[in-house]
Design a protein around this motif. Structure first.
Motif, PDB file in Angstrom:
ATOM      1  N   GLY A  63     -39.511 -20.181  -4.779  1.00 28.31           N
ATOM      2  CA  GLY A  63     -38.206 -19.571  -4.576  1.00 28.31           C
ATOM      3  C   GLY A  63     -37.161 -20.189  -5.470  1.00 28.31           C
ATOM      4  O   GLY A  63     -37.420 -21.111  -6.237  1.00 28.31           O
ATOM      5  N   ILE A  64     -35.958 -19.649  -5.332  1.00 32.23           N
ATOM      6  CA  ILE A  64     -34.800 -20.052  -6.121  1.00 32.23           C
ATOM      7  C   ILE A  64     -33.758 -20.669  -5.201  1.00 32.23           C
ATOM      8  O   ILE A  64     -33.546 -20.195  -4.081  1.00 32.23           O
ATOM      9  CB  ILE A  64     -34.169 -18.821  -6.830  1.00 32.23           C
ATOM     10  CG1 ILE A  64     -35.186 -18.120  -7.726  1.00 32.23           C
ATOM     11  CG2 ILE A  64     -32.901 -19.201  -7.588  1.00 32.23           C
ATOM     12  CD1 ILE A  64     -35.679 -18.917  -8.899  1.00 32.23           C
ATOM     13  N   VAL A  65     -33.093 -21.704  -5.682  1.00 36.10           N
ATOM     14  CA  VAL A  65     -31.939 -22.293  -5.007  1.00 36.10           C
ATOM     15  C   VAL A  65     -30.760 -22.172  -5.967  1.00 36.10           C
ATOM     16  O   VAL A  65     -30.873 -22.547  -7.133  1.00 36.10           O
ATOM     17  CB  VAL A  65     -32.166 -23.775  -4.654  1.00 36.10           C
ATOM     18  CG1 VAL A  65     -30.901 -24.397  -4.078  1.00 36.10           C
ATOM     19  CG2 VAL A  65     -33.325 -23.919  -3.681  1.00 36.10           C
ATOM     20  N   GLU A  66     -29.659 -21.629  -5.474  1.00 41.91           N
ATOM     21  CA  GLU A  66     -28.444 -21.578  -6.275  1.00 41.91           C
ATOM     22  C   GLU A  66     -27.537 -22.713  -5.826  1.00 41.91           C
ATOM     23  O   GLU A  66     -27.046 -22.707  -4.697  1.00 41.91           O
ATOM     24  CB  GLU A  66     -27.734 -20.233  -6.127  1.00 41.91           C
ATOM     25  CG  GLU A  66     -26.525 -20.127  -7.050  1.00 41.91           C
ATOM     26  CD  GLU A  66     -25.807 -18.811  -6.918  1.00 41.91           C
ATOM     27  OE1 GLU A  66     -26.162 -17.876  -7.650  1.00 41.91           O
ATOM     28  OE2 GLU A  66     -24.900 -18.731  -6.056  1.00 41.91           O
ATOM     29  N   ASN A  67     -27.343 -23.685  -6.696  1.00 44.22           N
ATOM     30  CA  ASN A  67     -26.476 -24.824  -6.415  1.00 44.22           C
ATOM     31  C   ASN A  67     -25.069 -24.517  -6.919  1.00 44.22           C
ATOM     32  O   ASN A  67     -24.901 -23.726  -7.842  1.00 44.22           O
ATOM     33  CB  ASN A  67     -27.028 -26.083  -7.096  1.00 44.22           C
ATOM     34  CG  ASN A  67     -26.429 -27.353  -6.550  1.00 44.22           C
ATOM     35  OD1 ASN A  67     -25.856 -27.385  -5.470  1.00 44.22           O
ATOM     36  ND2 ASN A  67     -26.564 -28.427  -7.306  1.00 44.22           N
ATOM     37  N   MET A  68     -24.074 -25.119  -6.326  1.00 34.64           N
ATOM     38  CA  MET A  68     -22.666 -24.902  -6.685  1.00 34.64           C
ATOM     39  C   MET A  68     -22.303 -23.419  -6.592  1.00 34.64           C
ATOM     40  O   MET A  68     -21.582 -22.878  -7.418  1.00 34.64           O
ATOM     41  CB  MET A  68     -22.360 -25.470  -8.072  1.00 34.64           C
ATOM     42  CG  MET A  68     -22.588 -26.961  -8.145  1.00 34.64           C
ATOM     43  SD  MET A  68     -21.968 -27.765  -9.628  1.00 34.64           S
ATOM     44  CE  MET A  68     -23.014 -27.069 -10.888  1.00 34.64           C
ATOM     45  N   SER A  69     -22.820 -22.765  -5.566  1.00 37.52           N
ATOM     46  CA  SER A  69     -22.615 -21.332  -5.376  1.00 37.52           C
ATOM     47  C   SER A  69     -21.158 -20.958  -5.193  1.00 37.52           C
ATOM     48  O   SER A  69     -20.710 -19.942  -5.717  1.00 37.52           O
ATOM     49  CB  SER A  69     -23.375 -20.844  -4.137  1.00 37.52           C
ATOM     50  OG  SER A  69     -24.677 -20.521  -4.462  1.00 37.52           O
ATOM     51  N   TYR A  70     -20.472 -21.742  -4.426  1.00 38.98           N
ATOM     52  CA  TYR A  70     -19.079 -21.442  -4.103  1.00 38.98           C
ATOM     53  C   TYR A  70     -18.439 -22.691  -3.534  1.00 38.98           C
ATOM     54  O   TYR A  70     -19.130 -23.656  -3.194  1.00 38.98           O
ATOM     55  CB  TYR A  70     -18.978 -20.286  -3.094  1.00 38.98           C
ATOM     56  CG  TYR A  70     -19.727 -20.553  -1.805  1.00 38.98           C
ATOM     57  CD1 TYR A  70     -19.102 -21.183  -0.733  1.00 38.98           C
ATOM     58  CD2 TYR A  70     -21.064 -20.197  -1.663  1.00 38.98           C
ATOM     59  CE1 TYR A  70     -19.789 -21.451   0.442  1.00 38.98           C
ATOM     60  CE2 TYR A  70     -21.755 -20.459  -0.490  1.00 38.98           C
ATOM     61  CZ  TYR A  70     -21.114 -21.085   0.557  1.00 38.98           C
ATOM     62  OH  TYR A  70     -21.802 -21.358   1.720  1.00 38.98           O
ATOM     63  N   PHE A  71     -17.138 -22.662  -3.434  1.00 31.80           N
ATOM     64  CA  PHE A  71     -16.392 -23.700  -2.733  1.00 31.80           C
ATOM     65  C   PHE A  71     -15.763 -23.048  -1.529  1.00 31.80           C
ATOM     66  O   PHE A  71     -15.144 -21.987  -1.639  1.00 31.80           O
ATOM     67  CB  PHE A  71     -15.302 -24.292  -3.636  1.00 31.80           C
ATOM     68  CG  PHE A  71     -14.410 -25.254  -2.901  1.00 31.80           C
ATOM     69  CD1 PHE A  71     -14.854 -26.538  -2.618  1.00 31.80           C
ATOM     70  CD2 PHE A  71     -13.158 -24.873  -2.477  1.00 31.80           C
ATOM     71  CE1 PHE A  71     -14.035 -27.421  -1.924  1.00 31.80           C
ATOM     72  CE2 PHE A  71     -12.337 -25.753  -1.783  1.00 31.80           C
ATOM     73  CZ  PHE A  71     -12.784 -27.030  -1.506  1.00 31.80           C
ATOM     74  N   GLN A  72     -15.942 -23.655  -0.358  1.00 30.71           N
ATOM     75  CA  GLN A  72     -15.342 -23.133   0.859  1.00 30.71           C
ATOM     76  C   GLN A  72     -14.238 -24.078   1.296  1.00 30.71           C
ATOM     77  O   GLN A  72     -14.484 -25.250   1.570  1.00 30.71           O
ATOM     78  CB  GLN A  72     -16.375 -22.971   1.965  1.00 30.71           C
ATOM     79  CG  GLN A  72     -15.820 -22.272   3.183  1.00 30.71           C
ATOM     80  CD  GLN A  72     -16.913 -21.845   4.141  1.00 30.71           C
ATOM     81  OE1 GLN A  72     -18.092 -21.978   3.863  1.00 30.71           O
ATOM     82  NE2 GLN A  72     -16.519 -21.330   5.275  1.00 30.71           N
ATOM     83  N   CYS A  73     -13.025 -23.557   1.355  1.00 33.45           N
ATOM     84  CA  CYS A  73     -11.862 -24.355   1.730  1.00 33.45           C
ATOM     85  C   CYS A  73     -12.026 -24.888   3.156  1.00 33.45           C
ATOM     86  O   CYS A  73     -12.321 -24.126   4.084  1.00 33.45           O
ATOM     87  CB  CYS A  73     -10.594 -23.512   1.623  1.00 33.45           C
ATOM     88  SG  CYS A  73      -9.096 -24.412   2.123  1.00 33.45           S
ATOM     89  N   SER A  74     -11.838 -26.184   3.320  1.00 28.74           N
ATOM     90  CA  SER A  74     -11.986 -26.793   4.643  1.00 28.74           C
ATOM     91  C   SER A  74     -10.816 -26.447   5.566  1.00 28.74           C
ATOM     92  O   SER A  74     -10.902 -26.617   6.773  1.00 28.74           O
ATOM     93  CB  SER A  74     -12.120 -28.307   4.515  1.00 28.74           C
ATOM     94  OG  SER A  74     -10.963 -28.847   3.909  1.00 28.74           O
ATOM     95  N   HIS A  75      -9.723 -25.934   5.018  1.00 25.75           N
ATOM     96  CA  HIS A  75      -8.555 -25.598   5.825  1.00 25.75           C
ATOM     97  C   HIS A  75      -8.559 -24.143   6.296  1.00 25.75           C
ATOM     98  O   HIS A  75      -8.311 -23.868   7.467  1.00 25.75           O
ATOM     99  CB  HIS A  75      -7.264 -25.893   5.050  1.00 25.75           C
ATOM    100  CG  HIS A  75      -7.163 -27.312   4.616  1.00 25.75           C
ATOM    101  ND1 HIS A  75      -6.961 -28.359   5.489  1.00 25.75           N
ATOM    102  CD2 HIS A  75      -7.273 -27.876   3.401  1.00 25.75           C
ATOM    103  CE1 HIS A  75      -6.946 -29.494   4.835  1.00 25.75           C
ATOM    104  NE2 HIS A  75      -7.135 -29.235   3.563  1.00 25.75           N
TER     105      HIS A  75
END
Length: 155
Positions: A63-75
């Protein structure tokens, strides 16, 4: 080094189709490969070449892993695709294999890595920790289904 009895042995390799991957495949019976990419097209192209190399030498790509896919704001929880989006999904679709995980960016991962504390233990309820836990479950499931024995290469 004596490893003892292992169920899985993961080898993290540099990206691409270099001498390190070929040397390992030639010297050890490799049970499968997991291809890691980032969403950008240049990275996806490198990952595609790596996947094709493993296929040519008879190593199943799990399979494939996409790293650094997105940033999710903690706020606010909003997702931002800093490095484009969907490259891992497109690669998985092109190869006809599953996308195992989309790993988000998280501010404290680097700090935790430097301290030797895995994010899944330090901050288990964060998006990145949940993504890693989901990836581990997927790898176990797919490895069992494919009767894969060790080692598994992440390239």
């Amino acid at each position: 080094m004596e490893w003892g009895q292992l169920d899985y042995f993961l080898v993290d390799m540099p990206p691409g189709t270099g001498d390190a991957q070929l040397s390992l495949v030639q010297s050890v019976q490799v049970g499968g490969a997991i291809i890691v990419t980032t969403p950008q097209e240049v990275a996806v192209g490198d990952a595609l070449r790596g996947a094709k190399m493993f296929e040519k030498v008879g190593v199943p790509v799990l399979g494939i892993v996409e790293n650094m896919s997105y940033f999710q704001c903690s706020h606010c929880g909003e997702r931002t695709a800093i490095f484009a989006s969907g490259g891992g999904r497109r690669l998985a679709d092109e190869l006809g294999i599953p996308l195992l995980a989309e790993i988000p960016l998280q501010e404290r991962v680097q700090e935790l890595c430097e301290s030797g504390l895995p994010v899944v233990l330090a901050e288990p309820n964060t998006p990145v920790a949940r993504a890693f836990a989901g990836l581990a479950a997927e790898v176990l499931e797919r490895s069992a289904a494919a009767a894969v024995r060790l080692p598994i290469i992440a390239s």
